[in-house]
Every structure is written in structure tokens, then in C-alpha cells.
Design an enzyme around this catalytic site. Structure first.
Site, PDB file in Angstrom:
ATOM      1  N   LYS A  13       0.835  -1.219   0.000  1.00  0.00           N
ATOM      2  CA  LYS A  13       0.000   0.000   0.000  1.00  0.00           C
ATOM      3  C   LYS A  13       0.868   1.267   0.000  1.00  0.00           C
ATOM      4  CE  LYS A  13      -2.150  -0.992   3.883  1.00  0.00           C
ATOM      5  NZ  LYS A  13      -1.483  -2.252   4.256  1.00  0.00           N
ATOM      6  N   ARG A  88      -9.296   0.696   8.979  1.00  0.00           N
ATOM      7  CA  ARG A  88      -8.771  -0.630   9.306  1.00  0.00           C
ATOM      8  C   ARG A  88      -9.767  -1.472  10.089  1.00  0.00           C
ATOM      9  NH1 ARG A  88      -2.898   0.373   9.014  1.00  0.00           N
ATOM     10  NH2 ARG A  88      -1.715  -1.413   9.680  1.00  0.00           N
ATOM     11  N   ARG A 127      11.914  -5.715   4.784  1.00  0.00           N
ATOM     12  CA  ARG A 127      11.618  -4.294   4.564  1.00  0.00           C
ATOM     13  C   ARG A 127      12.459  -3.423   5.502  1.00  0.00           C
ATOM     14  NH1 ARG A 127       5.504  -2.188   4.162  1.00  0.00           N
ATOM     15  NH2 ARG A 127       5.339  -2.374   6.407  1.00  0.00           N
ATOM     16  N   ARG A 162      11.687  -1.625  11.320  1.00  0.00           N
ATOM     17  CA  ARG A 162      10.706  -1.107  12.272  1.00  0.00           C
ATOM     18  C   ARG A 162      10.559  -2.037  13.468  1.00  0.00           C
ATOM     19  NH1 ARG A 162       5.619   0.301   8.486  1.00  0.00           N
ATOM     20  NH2 ARG A 162       4.600  -0.746  10.206  1.00  0.00           N
ATOM     21  N   ARG A 173       0.328  -8.740  13.727  1.00  0.00           N
ATOM     22  CA  ARG A 173      -0.287  -7.775  12.793  1.00  0.00           C
ATOM     23  C   ARG A 173      -1.121  -8.495  11.738  1.00  0.00           C
ATOM     24  NH1 ARG A 173       4.615  -4.645  10.652  1.00  0.00           N
ATOM     25  NH2 ARG A 173       3.161  -3.431   9.410  1.00  0.00           N
TER      26      ARG A 173
HETATM   27  P1  AMP Z   1       1.065   0.545   9.177  1.00  0.00           P
HETATM   28  O1  AMP Z   1       2.325   1.284   8.915  1.00  0.00           O
HETATM   29  O2  AMP Z   1      -0.090   1.043   8.370  1.00  0.00           O
HETATM   30  O3  AMP Z   1       1.237  -0.958   9.066  1.00  0.00           O
HETATM   31  O4  AMP Z   1       0.657   0.847  10.706  1.00  0.00           O
HETATM   32  C1  AMP Z   1       1.512   0.515  11.773  1.00  0.00           C
HETATM   33  C2  AMP Z   1       0.708   0.384  13.053  1.00  0.00           C
HETATM   34  O5  AMP Z   1       0.043   1.624  13.339  1.00  0.00           O
HETATM   35  C3  AMP Z   1      -0.385  -0.658  13.022  1.00  0.00           C
HETATM   36  O6  AMP Z   1       0.088  -1.966  13.313  1.00  0.00           O
HETATM   37  C4  AMP Z   1      -1.328  -0.127  14.099  1.00  0.00           C
HETATM   38  O7  AMP Z   1      -0.820  -0.378  15.399  1.00  0.00           O
HETATM   39  C5  AMP Z   1      -1.249   1.390  13.889  1.00  0.00           C
HETATM   40  N1  AMP Z   1      -2.262   1.861  12.915  1.00  0.00           N
HETATM   41  C6  AMP Z   1      -2.037   2.413  11.691  1.00  0.00           C
HETATM   42  N2  AMP Z   1      -3.184   2.749  11.096  1.00  0.00           N
HETATM   43  C7  AMP Z   1      -4.178   2.395  11.937  1.00  0.00           C
HETATM   44  C8  AMP Z   1      -5.605   2.465  11.879  1.00  0.00           C
HETATM   45  N3  AMP Z   1      -6.252   2.972  10.804  1.00  0.00           N
HETATM   46  N4  AMP Z   1      -6.311   1.995  12.950  1.00  0.00           N
HETATM   47  C9  AMP Z   1      -5.692   1.489  14.033  1.00  0.00           C
HETATM   48  N5  AMP Z   1      -4.347   1.375  14.151  1.00  0.00           N
HETATM   49  C10 AMP Z   1      -3.585   1.827  13.112  1.00  0.00           C
END
Ligand code: AMP
Length: 218
Positions: A13, A88, A127, A162, A173
Site C-alpha cells: 500500500k 482498518r 523491509r 521497524r 499484525r
Molecule cells: P502501518 O504502517 O499502516 O502498518 O501501521 C503501523 C501500526 O500503526 C499498526 O500496526 C497499528 O498499530 C497502527 N495503525 C495504523 N493505522 C491504523 C488504523 N487505521 N487503525 C488502528 N491502528 C492503526
């Protein structure tokens, strides 16, 4: 364009959204990037989100809607936006629907990047991300390494793995994704907005998205 990018962590994404911003001035809005920036800055939002993120769990919907309610009203969203990692959960999708209708904004499509689990696992463990919160460029030690080992090509900051990309956090996740986020495909299907795109090169995925958005009613 005004699109939502759905898909598991590691589906691509962020990479796709960053490339799409070059096409028509749409902005990438990544709740993950916003939250990581807040954690790094040590703000109240960051302190509230940190423990959830480290464990690979979702941050509560109220915090996310607080961020997005403001973000979508900023002037740079006028040219379009690419929602990356938001919504999400079904409650976030419902709240987004209400918010967009209040703002008089119509989505073009919800694009679901449907990538097999083994590809996702391989991508996530290899990554690397720029640690500079205003850059957060994405690399991969196998398929798109930095020119200089460990240094971001774009801004010269350190490139890191990360904290939520350890094996344990990744499997959490992915489980969270299956439980909370995968049902969004049905939600957007019933809204008549869903487009499924399978695994492919970044260029192939970009072409498929542009075709789907061009076919959306104006
Ligand atoms: P990402 O980089 O999008 O994978 O997000 C990393 C982390 O941020 C996720 O594992 C969640 O803990 C938090 N996070 C990001 N976006 C959301 C969302 N829309 N709702 C809830 N938690 C989020």
C-alpha cells in the site's frame, strides 16, 4: 484521485501510494506514518499509540478518527487523497463514510491489494524504513536496497527495521488484519466501490489502479 488502499501489512500500500502521488497531485495519508511520527516526537498521541503499535495491535478507533477528521479537511486533500492503512476496522469505515458525506466528498474506489501470505512475510522481514519521520521512505534489502548501506537515498537519514517488524509482531499484525481489516473488502463490495488487484510488479499494480479509477463515475 480519491481512493482507499486496502490490503494486509506488506501488501504494498505504502509503495503504491507514494508512486501514485506523482501522477495527479493526490496526497498520501498513512495513519501508520502519522502515528510513527507522533511516537518519535513523543507527543501525547504518540504516547497513547506506542504500546499498541509495538505489540502489533490496532490503535483505538477514537484516536484514529480524531486524526483523520482533521487531516481530511486540510487544503492539500482538495486534489485528491490516497488513504493508506485507513480505515482498518468496520467502525472506522462507517465513521469515514459519515465524515465524507458531511464534507461532500465522494470516493472513487477502494482498491484491495490481494497478495499471498508467503510473499507478505518475505517482504515484511526484509523491509527497511527511513527513520526520519518526515520521510519514511521504504526500501527492501532484497528487491530495492539503498545505494549506500543503511542510509536513505532521499534524505540521508538512517534506514532501520521497524520495531513492529519482528517475527512476533508481524504474526500479530497479520492475525489482527484477518480479524479486523479483511472484512472491509465485503463492506466496500456492498458499497459498489471494491476493486481487487492481485500480486504483480509495482508498475502493473499502478496501471491496474489507474484503469480502475478512470472507469469510476465522475
Ligand atoms: P502501518 O504502517 O499502516 O502498518 O501501521 C503501523 C501500526 O500503526 C499498526 O500496526 C497499528 O498499530 C497502527 N495503525 C495504523 N493505522 C491504523 C488504523 N487505521 N487503525 C488502528 N491502528 C492503526
Amino acid at each position: 484521485m480519491k481512493i482507499i488502499l486496502l490490503g494486509a501489512p506488506g501488501a504494498g500500500k505504502g509503495t503504491v501510494a507514494k508512486r501514485l502521488t506523482e501522477f495527479d497531485g493526490s496526497v498520501q495519508i498513512s495513519t501508520g506514518d502519522i502515528l510513527r511520527g507522533a511516537v518519535q516526537a513523543g507527543s501525547e498521541l504518540g504516547q497513547q499509540a506506542n504500546a499498541f503499535m509495538k505489540a502489533g495491535n490496532l490503535v483505538p478507533d477514537e484516536l484514529i478518527m480524531g486524526i483523520m477528521g482533521d487531516r481530511l479537511q486540510e487544503p492539500d486533500c482538495k486534489n485528491g487523497f490516497l488513504l493508506d492503512g485507513f480505515p482498518r476496522t468496520i467502525p472506522q469505515a462507517e465513521a469515514l463514510k459519515t465524515l465524507l458525506s458531511e464534507l461532500g466528498i465522494e470516493l472513487d474506489k477502494a482498491i484491495n491489494l490481494d497478495v499471498p501470505r508467503d510473499v507478505i512475510l518475505d517482504r515484511l522481514t526484509t523491509r527497511r524504513t527511513c527513520e526520519n519521520s518526515s520521510c519514511q521512505a521504504i526500501y527492501n534489502i532484497k528487491s530495492s536496497p539503498t545505494k549506500v548501506d543503511g542510509i536513505c537515498d532521499k534524505c540521508g537519514s538512517k534506514v532501520i527495521q521497524r520495531e513492529d517488524e519482528t517475527e512476533q509482531a508481524i504474526s500479530q499484525r497479520l492475525a489482527t488484519y484477518q480479524e479486523k481489516t479483511a472484512p472491509l473488502a465485503n463492506f466496500y463490495e456492498s458499497e459498489g466501490l471494491l476493486v481487487n488487484i492481485g500480486a504483480g510488479s509495482t508498475d502493473e499494480v499502478l496501471a491496474a489502479i489507474c484503469e480502475a479509477v478512470a472507469a469510476a463515475p465522475a
